[in-house]
Design an enzyme around this catalytic site. Structure first.
Site, PDB file in Angstrom:
ATOM      1  N   LYS A  19       0.856  -1.177   0.000  1.00 29.83           N
ATOM      2  CA  LYS A  19       0.000   0.000   0.000  1.00 29.83           C
ATOM      3  C   LYS A  19       0.895   1.231   0.000  1.00 29.83           C
ATOM      4  O   LYS A  19       1.902   1.262   0.717  1.00 29.83           O
ATOM      5  CB  LYS A  19      -0.918   0.023   1.225  1.00 29.83           C
ATOM      6  CG  LYS A  19      -1.968  -1.064   1.239  1.00 29.83           C
ATOM      7  CD  LYS A  19      -2.996  -0.839   2.332  1.00 29.83           C
ATOM      8  CE  LYS A  19      -2.384  -0.957   3.709  1.00 29.83           C
ATOM      9  NZ  LYS A  19      -3.404  -0.795   4.782  1.00 29.83           N
ATOM     10  N   ARG A  62       6.163   2.218   6.977  1.00 31.77           N
ATOM     11  CA  ARG A  62       5.622   1.613   8.189  1.00 31.77           C
ATOM     12  C   ARG A  62       6.467   0.391   8.546  1.00 31.77           C
ATOM     13  O   ARG A  62       6.621  -0.524   7.736  1.00 31.77           O
ATOM     14  CB  ARG A  62       4.168   1.187   7.981  1.00 31.77           C
ATOM     15  CG  ARG A  62       3.567   0.523   9.216  1.00 31.77           C
ATOM     16  CD  ARG A  62       2.247  -0.149   8.917  1.00 31.77           C
ATOM     17  NE  ARG A  62       1.754  -0.856  10.103  1.00 31.77           N
ATOM     18  CZ  ARG A  62       0.891  -1.857  10.062  1.00 31.77           C
ATOM     19  NH1 ARG A  62       0.428  -2.285   8.900  1.00 31.77           N
ATOM     20  NH2 ARG A  62       0.487  -2.446  11.174  1.00 31.77           N
ATOM     21  N   ASP A 118       5.459   0.987  14.557  1.00 33.93           N
ATOM     22  CA  ASP A 118       4.171   0.679  15.170  1.00 33.93           C
ATOM     23  C   ASP A 118       4.268   0.489  16.679  1.00 33.93           C
ATOM     24  O   ASP A 118       3.264   0.549  17.378  1.00 33.93           O
ATOM     25  CB  ASP A 118       3.603  -0.600  14.545  1.00 33.93           C
ATOM     26  CG  ASP A 118       2.501  -0.306  13.540  1.00 33.93           C
ATOM     27  OD1 ASP A 118       1.856   0.748  13.647  1.00 33.93           O
ATOM     28  OD2 ASP A 118       2.269  -1.144  12.657  1.00 33.93           O
ATOM     29  N   HIS A 173      -8.620  -2.314  17.103  1.00 35.72           N
ATOM     30  CA  HIS A 173      -8.096  -2.373  15.738  1.00 35.72           C
ATOM     31  C   HIS A 173      -8.251  -3.814  15.272  1.00 35.72           C
ATOM     32  O   HIS A 173      -7.453  -4.692  15.621  1.00 35.72           O
ATOM     33  CB  HIS A 173      -6.621  -1.944  15.722  1.00 35.72           C
ATOM     34  CG  HIS A 173      -6.006  -1.978  14.364  1.00 35.72           C
ATOM     35  ND1 HIS A 173      -5.539  -0.850  13.722  1.00 35.72           N
ATOM     36  CD2 HIS A 173      -5.763  -3.008  13.504  1.00 35.72           C
ATOM     37  CE1 HIS A 173      -5.050  -1.183  12.539  1.00 35.72           C
ATOM     38  NE2 HIS A 173      -5.171  -2.502  12.400  1.00 35.72           N
ATOM     39  N   LEU A 174      -9.303  -4.067  14.499  1.00 36.03           N
ATOM     40  CA  LEU A 174      -9.660  -5.425  14.116  1.00 36.03           C
ATOM     41  C   LEU A 174      -9.478  -5.613  12.615  1.00 36.03           C
ATOM     42  O   LEU A 174     -10.160  -4.975  11.813  1.00 36.03           O
ATOM     43  CB  LEU A 174     -11.107  -5.725  14.507  1.00 36.03           C
ATOM     44  CG  LEU A 174     -11.487  -5.445  15.970  1.00 36.03           C
ATOM     45  CD1 LEU A 174     -12.949  -5.776  16.218  1.00 36.03           C
ATOM     46  CD2 LEU A 174     -10.583  -6.210  16.928  1.00 36.03           C
ATOM     47  N   SER A 176      -6.952  -8.520   9.756  1.00 39.67           N
ATOM     48  CA  SER A 176      -6.282  -9.820   9.706  1.00 39.67           C
ATOM     49  C   SER A 176      -5.266  -9.931  10.844  1.00 39.67           C
ATOM     50  O   SER A 176      -5.027 -11.004  11.379  1.00 39.67           O
ATOM     51  CB  SER A 176      -5.600 -10.016   8.358  1.00 39.67           C
ATOM     52  OG  SER A 176      -4.684  -8.968   8.102  1.00 39.67           O
ATOM     53  N   MET A 248     -12.400 -12.830   7.585  1.00 39.04           N
ATOM     54  CA  MET A 248     -13.678 -12.667   8.269  1.00 39.04           C
ATOM     55  C   MET A 248     -14.842 -12.584   7.294  1.00 39.04           C
ATOM     56  O   MET A 248     -15.914 -13.148   7.544  1.00 39.04           O
ATOM     57  CB  MET A 248     -13.631 -11.429   9.161  1.00 39.04           C
ATOM     58  CG  MET A 248     -14.909 -11.186   9.953  1.00 39.04           C
ATOM     59  SD  MET A 248     -15.353 -12.539  11.086  1.00 39.04           S
ATOM     60  CE  MET A 248     -14.124 -12.319  12.388  1.00 39.04           C
ATOM     61  N   GLU A 295     -14.132  -1.618  10.869  1.00 38.61           N
ATOM     62  CA  GLU A 295     -14.792  -0.562  10.094  1.00 38.61           C
ATOM     63  C   GLU A 295     -15.949  -1.085   9.251  1.00 38.61           C
ATOM     64  O   GLU A 295     -16.934  -0.387   9.040  1.00 38.61           O
ATOM     65  CB  GLU A 295     -13.773   0.114   9.163  1.00 38.61           C
ATOM     66  CG  GLU A 295     -12.689   0.881   9.879  1.00 38.61           C
ATOM     67  CD  GLU A 295     -11.545   1.242   8.943  1.00 38.61           C
ATOM     68  OE1 GLU A 295     -11.802   1.406   7.730  1.00 38.61           O
ATOM     69  OE2 GLU A 295     -10.397   1.331   9.409  1.00 38.61           O
TER      70      GLU A 295
END
Length: 355
Positions: A19, A62, A118, A173-174, A176, A248, A295
């Site tokens: 990303k 990141r 992080d 924070h949900l 993978s 999910m 989200e």
């Protein structure tokens, strides 16, 4: 004195996806996403093509783990590159991809490269949260992760909640990869992940916390390389659904009992983490959902929140179904959806470190 505006390219380079976001000096933003990447070099060539000749003045990355430092970001030189290489064992699922993305950008862009960690947001955790119940001389402790997004959420909360933002907030924070953070005064005081991103609640292919005896037994059955593969790729929702899926969305759309079991298990563990934070903090004042599942899945949010009325939380069903930003029922404590945006935090850290 006028602040010099610079263009910043942010990179989130994983094992199978990349990303990127380009924040131009004129304030515009362009997002790029390359899924199911088999060859990162090819993906970065595509990114160069898609940038259409625009060259960033700063590149921010990141990095899932920063090791035993508190700096939120560092500019990369040979010493820092070597230090990062030594952290791979702490996050073997993430850091190889992070490092490859960094190296490819070093080859392609003549601009300062900044790594953003992080783990840094959780440096404010007290010793009661950092300490593991093992001999201190082993030098192992809890770090916590997803900190770039938690930092972004913290910046957003005051404008949404006013004074309540400075009270006790749980952010879920949900995705993978999944974790929860307990914030007080907009700072991390506890989190579910620990020494590595494999701990805490169950995730797509990671188990979360396990009885140490289970790990001792698995160590008898597998050599270290195979055990690492099992821990990071074969557990979590994948195992709970008996191999049906780690995603999910797939599990929610499935009619199998295995899929239903995995979803219920996940939501139960998230509820347990929220309740645990409430017990540690003496109550919580607001709940925030973020990350891909947090989200986008009204069903998961409903399953998590349904038994939490004793803590003062209830969902406004139409608002939850619509994915509104504020989904708490009137008369109860706030429940929010705040979309994740690590890229904004990376840009801000880059400009703060290398203006």
């Amino acid at each position: 004195m006028a602040v010099l505006k610079r263009s910043v390219l942010t990179i989130n380079s994983g094992s199978s996806s990349i990303k990127a976001s380009l924040f131009s000096a004129d304030g515009t933003r362009r997002n790029f996403r390359y899924e199911h990447v088999c060859d990162q070099k090819e993906a970065f060539d595509l990114l160069l093509h898609d940038l259409a000749g625009e060259v960033p003045e700063r590149v921010g990355h990141r990095f899932v783990h920063g090791g035993d430092i508190n700096d939120p970001a560092r500019q990369v030189d040979a010493t820092e590159r070597s230090r990062l290489e030594g952290l791979i064992d702490l996050a073997p699922l993430h850091l190889p991809g992070n490092l490859l993305g960094l190296d490819l950008c070093l080859q392609r862009f003549d601009a300062p490269q900044i790594v953003c960690f992080d783990t840094a947001f959780h440096a404010t955790m007290p010793d009661l949260s950092k300490r593991l119940p093992i001999p201190n001389e082993l030098g192992l402790r809890r770090f916590g992760f997803h900190g770039l997004n938690y930092a972004y959420i913290a910046e957003m909360l005051a404008g949404i909640l006013g004074d309540v933002a400075y009270k006790k907030i749980v952010v879920a924070h949900l995705g993978s990869g999944a974790s929860l953070c307990l914030m007080e005064n907009l700072k991390s005081v506890d989190t579910t992940m620990g020494y590595t991103p494999a701990g805490g609640i169950p995730m797509g292919t990671r188990s979360g916390d396990l009885d140490p005896g289970v790990m001792l037994e698995l160590a008898k059955r597998y050599d270290p390389e195979k055990l690492s593969d099992v821990v990071f790729h074969k557990m979590g929702l994948m195992a709970l659904s008996s191999g049906e899926s780690s995603e999910m969305n797939d599990l929610l759309s499935s009619h199998s009992e295995n899929a239903k079991f995995a979803v219920e298990y996940f939501c139960r563990q998230v509820r347990a983490a929220i309740g645990g934070f409430a017990a540690k903090a003496g109550g919580i004042d607001a709940l925030v959902f973020t990350g891909g599942i947090g989200e986008h899945s009204a069903e998961v949010r409903e399953k998590i929140c349904a038994p939490l009325s004793f803590l003062g939380f209830a969902l406004d069903q139409p608002a939850n179904d619509a994915g509104s930003n504020e989904i708490g029922l009137a008369g109860y404590k706030p429940v929010l959806i705040i979309p994740a945006d690590e890229e904004v935090m990376i840009r801000n850290l880059c400009l703060g470190l290398c203006p």
